[in-house]
Design a protein around this motif. Structure first.
Motif, PDB file in Angstrom:
ATOM      1  N   ILE A 151      -0.428 -40.270 -16.137  1.00  0.00           N
ATOM      2  CA  ILE A 151      -1.167 -39.037 -15.864  1.00  0.00           C
ATOM      3  C   ILE A 151      -2.415 -39.013 -16.727  1.00  0.00           C
ATOM      4  O   ILE A 151      -2.354 -39.211 -17.942  1.00  0.00           O
ATOM      5  CB  ILE A 151      -0.299 -37.797 -16.143  1.00  0.00           C
ATOM      6  CG1 ILE A 151       0.985 -37.839 -15.309  1.00  0.00           C
ATOM      7  CG2 ILE A 151      -1.085 -36.536 -15.847  1.00  0.00           C
ATOM      8  CD1 ILE A 151       0.753 -37.839 -13.817  1.00  0.00           C
ATOM      9  N   SER A 152      -3.539 -38.784 -16.102  1.00  0.00           N
ATOM     10  CA  SER A 152      -4.812 -38.806 -16.813  1.00  0.00           C
ATOM     11  C   SER A 152      -5.738 -37.752 -16.225  1.00  0.00           C
ATOM     12  O   SER A 152      -5.706 -37.501 -15.007  1.00  0.00           O
ATOM     13  CB  SER A 152      -5.452 -40.197 -16.693  1.00  0.00           C
ATOM     14  OG  SER A 152      -6.814 -40.173 -17.067  1.00  0.00           O
ATOM     15  N   PRO A 153      -6.580 -37.137 -17.061  1.00  0.00           N
ATOM     16  CA  PRO A 153      -7.568 -36.181 -16.536  1.00  0.00           C
ATOM     17  C   PRO A 153      -8.525 -36.821 -15.540  1.00  0.00           C
ATOM     18  O   PRO A 153      -9.164 -36.124 -14.756  1.00  0.00           O
ATOM     19  CB  PRO A 153      -8.320 -35.722 -17.802  1.00  0.00           C
ATOM     20  CG  PRO A 153      -7.391 -35.999 -18.933  1.00  0.00           C
ATOM     21  CD  PRO A 153      -6.620 -37.219 -18.540  1.00  0.00           C
ATOM     22  N   ARG A 154      -8.604 -38.146 -15.543  1.00  0.00           N
ATOM     23  CA  ARG A 154      -9.525 -38.825 -14.638  1.00  0.00           C
ATOM     24  C   ARG A 154      -8.966 -38.942 -13.222  1.00  0.00           C
ATOM     25  O   ARG A 154      -9.680 -39.296 -12.294  1.00  0.00           O
ATOM     26  CB  ARG A 154      -9.858 -40.216 -15.187  1.00  0.00           C
ATOM     27  CG  ARG A 154     -10.669 -40.189 -16.470  1.00  0.00           C
ATOM     28  CD  ARG A 154     -10.995 -41.589 -16.944  1.00  0.00           C
ATOM     29  NE  ARG A 154      -9.803 -42.307 -17.363  1.00  0.00           N
ATOM     30  CZ  ARG A 154      -9.290 -42.227 -18.576  1.00  0.00           C
ATOM     31  NH1 ARG A 154      -9.858 -41.450 -19.489  1.00  0.00           N
ATOM     32  NH2 ARG A 154      -8.219 -42.922 -18.901  1.00  0.00           N
ATOM     33  N   GLY A 233     -11.136 -52.552  -5.709  1.00  0.00           N
ATOM     34  CA  GLY A 233     -12.232 -51.760  -5.184  1.00  0.00           C
ATOM     35  C   GLY A 233     -13.146 -51.251  -6.278  1.00  0.00           C
ATOM     36  O   GLY A 233     -12.692 -50.890  -7.364  1.00  0.00           O
ATOM     37  N   SER A 234     -14.419 -51.212  -5.985  1.00  0.00           N
ATOM     38  CA  SER A 234     -15.395 -50.759  -6.984  1.00  0.00           C
ATOM     39  C   SER A 234     -15.299 -49.262  -7.244  1.00  0.00           C
ATOM     40  O   SER A 234     -15.718 -48.784  -8.294  1.00  0.00           O
ATOM     41  CB  SER A 234     -16.814 -51.112  -6.516  1.00  0.00           C
ATOM     42  OG  SER A 234     -17.078 -50.497  -5.251  1.00  0.00           O
ATOM     43  N   THR A 235     -14.749 -48.512  -6.286  1.00  0.00           N
ATOM     44  CA  THR A 235     -14.661 -47.052  -6.442  1.00  0.00           C
ATOM     45  C   THR A 235     -13.223 -46.577  -6.263  1.00  0.00           C
ATOM     46  O   THR A 235     -12.981 -45.527  -5.691  1.00  0.00           O
ATOM     47  CB  THR A 235     -15.576 -46.344  -5.427  1.00  0.00           C
ATOM     48  OG1 THR A 235     -15.179 -46.721  -4.090  1.00  0.00           O
ATOM     49  CG2 THR A 235     -17.030 -46.709  -5.645  1.00  0.00           C
ATOM     50  N   ASP A 236     -12.265 -47.369  -6.738  1.00  0.00           N
ATOM     51  CA  ASP A 236     -10.852 -47.001  -6.605  1.00  0.00           C
ATOM     52  C   ASP A 236     -10.614 -45.682  -7.330  1.00  0.00           C
ATOM     53  O   ASP A 236     -10.843 -45.562  -8.536  1.00  0.00           O
ATOM     54  CB  ASP A 236      -9.956 -48.091  -7.200  1.00  0.00           C
ATOM     55  CG  ASP A 236      -8.510 -47.948  -6.753  1.00  0.00           C
ATOM     56  OD1 ASP A 236      -7.994 -46.827  -6.791  1.00  0.00           O
ATOM     57  OD2 ASP A 236      -7.898 -48.963  -6.369  1.00  0.00           O
ATOM     58  N   ASP A 237     -10.145 -44.658  -6.583  1.00  0.00           N
ATOM     59  CA  ASP A 237      -9.958 -43.326  -7.144  1.00  0.00           C
ATOM     60  C   ASP A 237      -8.526 -43.081  -7.604  1.00  0.00           C
ATOM     61  O   ASP A 237      -8.175 -41.976  -7.987  1.00  0.00           O
ATOM     62  CB  ASP A 237     -10.344 -42.256  -6.108  1.00  0.00           C
ATOM     63  CG  ASP A 237      -9.613 -42.446  -4.785  1.00  0.00           C
ATOM     64  OD1 ASP A 237      -9.054 -43.537  -4.575  1.00  0.00           O
ATOM     65  OD2 ASP A 237      -9.625 -41.518  -3.968  1.00  0.00           O
TER      66      ASP A 237
END
Length: 599
Positions: A151-154, A233-237
């Motif tokens: 779990i992370s704020p990101r 992926g460069s933008t893995d969310d």
């Protein structure tokens, strides 16, 4: 063929056959891997007959209770059946997305057998090495969990809510834990998988060295290590680079020539498996497909040309040091910040013989108050934190034996790790101010050669252990106890020489790690020496009144009284004035800050 998810290839008669095993991600389906399966069949359409196996896995329902080890075992069984029914395959390719990538790696490892010195989970203990494992040519991981989620704020709010729900279910109701619960950072399945991979690589490196050495006695063991390709992926969310790339295991493993990290531009977690445009960006989708095809069929030179150096992502990881033969973990307790651990580590290095390189690992999880310490899932999170540290140490010091010094909660971390992580091993283990149950089984890890020597230091006035962990020991649901005050039962009756106990160091909870004991700690860790009976700082008896009080389990009665008093007060609080309520809350806050969190 009756196995669901299997699709035979359509190649010409006599063409060599390839089996591609494709595993979908968490909450996904076999159909979602359609682009990947189609591209895989296309990759060798002119030269090979490509059979694909894309099973629907239990975790396609996100909250379905299915442990990761059971998922791996089921896939192994299906592959065994496939290779028995179908004619021999020239090669096998393993492909996985997200959670499926983690499962794919472990499927290969279990199929390859347990390397020497590696202890696997009970589910896999009777699994035999598969012949087909030597035909695994490549393992392609798309947007993989490698270290495990946390779990992370990101995290996006959606993923954060989902992971919190899964974590709550797993910790409170472990029988109903969803598969993703086993993929969290430091969880037994994840740590065991990482340690398994490290052990496998060491085995392959040793076999390769033996093959190169003509003076080796007898036939050399065959070396087989598949090419491992990670597509991220460069933008893995969902998965951060910290998790996507297990830098200490893969990207920092001595310049592994069989590991390649490839980035996918304009790609998030879900689009990593989409090779047809759904958002209008056809160029990005085609680029993903192109790189995937290179991952499947390209030579090592081709892969090198498009790969990224993984060490560029994270620069604080040290290179492996093969000269280190001994490493000691020094882990503090719940009521301090662990500054003393560095002093103990210094003493260990001072006492060590110059011929041996001795390293100390003194990480800290920060201040840990008594109240959250009582909650089992909070304690287990600290164990997971420690095992993540342990894997890092094994990767950095691949030829080292590991020792352990623990105080208070630090003793719980090692004791629990020895239960939940079969591959966790120590040489010399010293506990002081232990909060472990007195009936803890030390004979089993010692009999398994996972612990060589154990020493427990018991204090004369350890009121912290005497009043709380000891009071909880009467409840089997708590894996806490009073070994720091009463000692371990196995150290009293028919104790083997490997289990030692020293009573009583003069002082309270921190007496066993006080400055006066640093030399004794170092002597045991380095040479296995037990403090003599006439050692300075030890007395013959414990504090009488404290021993009598601890036997009454008085703390439980005090806690019960607090509940009895507080609950009615909360019920009646609606009739109090606003100022009375504010006063009560203020007093409560002060008690929490200056009393409870300082116990």
């Amino acid at each position: 063929m009756s196995i669901e998810g299997f699709r035979p290839g359509t190649g010409a008669a006599g063409q060599p056959a390839i089996l591609a095993i494709i595993l979908h991600g968490w909450g996904s389906t076999a159909q979602a891997m359609g682009d990947v399966a189609e591209a895989t069949r296309e990759a060798w359409k002119d030269t090979h007959c490509v059979d694909t196996f894309v099973p629907l896995l239990a975790y396609h329902r996100q909250l379905r209770s299915a442990r990761a080890v059971d998922v791996v075992a089921k896939i192994l069984k299906d592959i065994d059946e496939l290779v028995q029914i179908k004619s021999p395959y020239e090669r096998i390719i393993l492909i996985g997305h997200s959670l499926g990538a983690t499962i794919a790696r472990r499927v290969f490892l279990v199929a390859s057998g347990s390397p020497p010195g590696f202890a696997t989970e009970k589910t896999f203990q009777h699994q035999q090495k598969r012949e087909w494992a030597d035909k695994v040519h490549r393992i392609v991981l798309l947007a993989a969990f490698n270290r495990g989620w946390q779990i992370s704020p990101r995290l996006s709010w959606w993923y954060s809510i989902g992971f919190n729900i899964c974590g709550l279910i797993g910790h409170v109701l472990p029988r109903w834990a969803p598969t993703i619960f086993d993929i969290r950072l430091g969880a037994p399945f994840m740590a065991q998988t990482r340690l398994h991979w490290l052990a496998y690589r060491r085995q392959q490196l040793a076999a390769g060295l033996q093959q190169e050495t003509s003076q080796a006695v007898g036939p050399a063991a065959a070396s087989h290590e598949p090419i491992l390709i990670q597509l991220i992926g460069s933008t893995d969310d969902l998965i951060s680079p910290f998790d996507q790339v297990d830098i200490v295991v893969d990207g920092n493993a001595g310049g592994n020539p069989s590991y390649f990290l490839i980035k996918l531009d304009k790609t998030d977690h879900h689009s990593a498996i989409r090779f047809t445009a759904t958002d209008g960006d056809q160029a990005a989708a085609e680029a993903r497909k192109g790189r995937f095809l290179v991952a499947l069929t390209g030579t090592k030179r081709d892969l090198t040309n498009i790969a990224t150096d993984p060490s560029l992502l994270i620069d604080e990881v040290d290179k492996p040091d093969h000269k280190v033969k001994d490493t000691v973990f020094v882990i503090h307790g719940i009521r301090d910040d662990g500054f003393w651990t560095h002093r103990v580590a210094e003493k260990v290095r001072e006492q060590n013989k110059p011929a041996t390189v001795f390293r100390a690992w003194t990480p800290t999880y920060g201040y840990f108050a008594m109240l959250p310490f009582i909650l089992p899932w909070i304690r287990r999170q600290k164990v997971e934190w420690f095992m993540d540290q342990y894997v890092g140490a094994v990767a950095q010091y691949p030829n080292s034996s590991f020792h352990y010094v623990g105080h208070s909660n630090g003793t719980y971390l090692a004791a629990r790790a020895l239960i939940d992580y079969p591959a966790c091993t120590f040489r010399n283990v010293l506990f002081a101010g232990s909060v472990v149950r007195t009936d803890y089984d030390w004979k089993t890890p010692i009999g398994q050669r996972r612990v060589e020597r154990f020493l427990n230091i018991v204090a004369s006035k350890d009121w912290v252990v005497a009043l709380l962990p000891k009071s909880l020991e009467g409840f089997r649901c708590f894996d806490l106890g009073g070994a720091g005050f009463d000692g371990f039962k196995q150290a009293k009756y028919d104790a083997p020489p490997e289990i030692a106990e020293r009573k009583y160091v003069e002082g309270s909870h921190g007496a066993g790690i006080a400055e006066a004991q640093w030399d004794n700690i170092a002597n045991f860790i380095v040479g296995g020496q037990i403090p003599p009976d006439n050692a300075a700082g030890f007395v013959k008896k414990q504090l009488g009144w404290l021993k009598a009080l601890s036997s009454t389990r008085a703390t439980l009665w005090v806690l019960a009284a607090i509940v009895i008093l507080v609950v009615p007060a909360l019920v009646l609080s609606s009739s109090l004035s606003i100022w009375a309520c504010i006063t009560i809350l203020l007093v409560y806050a002060l008690v929490v800050k200056f009393v409870i969190t300082r116990l």
